[in-house]
Structure formats: structure tokens, C-alpha cells
Design a protein around this motif. Sequence first.
Motif: not given
Length: 82
Positions: A40-48
Motif C-alpha cells: 500500500q505504501l509503495d503505491k502512494d509515492m507521496v507517502t512513500h
Amino acid sequence: MRKTDTWQDNKDIIAELKQKDSHFATIFDEHAQLDQQINQLDKDMVTHASREEEIEQMKRRKLHLKDEIYKIIDKNKLGSHA
């Protein structure tokens, strides 16, 4: 165990261990949860980008759990063939 063994290759022994070994069930479930969180975190580049160190720690923990899972599987395979 061959290095190419996967969860699928060991699904019967994994199912058995999850039923009879509460420690195995706990670490297997934790590994699955970490896998889902990391994906899930890998999909969200900003959060990543803002949580990169945390993600790396999660990946290290997941790898440690995977090693422990495979050690338990190996030990049980040897025990069942003794």
C-alpha cells in the motif's frame, strides 16, 4: 528446502503449522500484514517518500519473519520424514 520454494509449494505444511503452532501462525500473519502495508505504501509515492525509513524497517522485519517461517517449515519437513 530449495531456494525456489514458495508459499504455494509449501501450502499444505503451512496450513498444518498454522493450525498446530500458534507462534508460526502469529509470525505468518504478521508477515502477511507487513506485506500488505508495504504494498500500500509503495503505491502512494507521496507517502512513500516521507516514510521511506519506516518502510525499510518494515521490509527488514518482513525478511526476518520470512527466514524464521522457512526455518520452521524446514524443521517440520525434516521431522515428518524422520
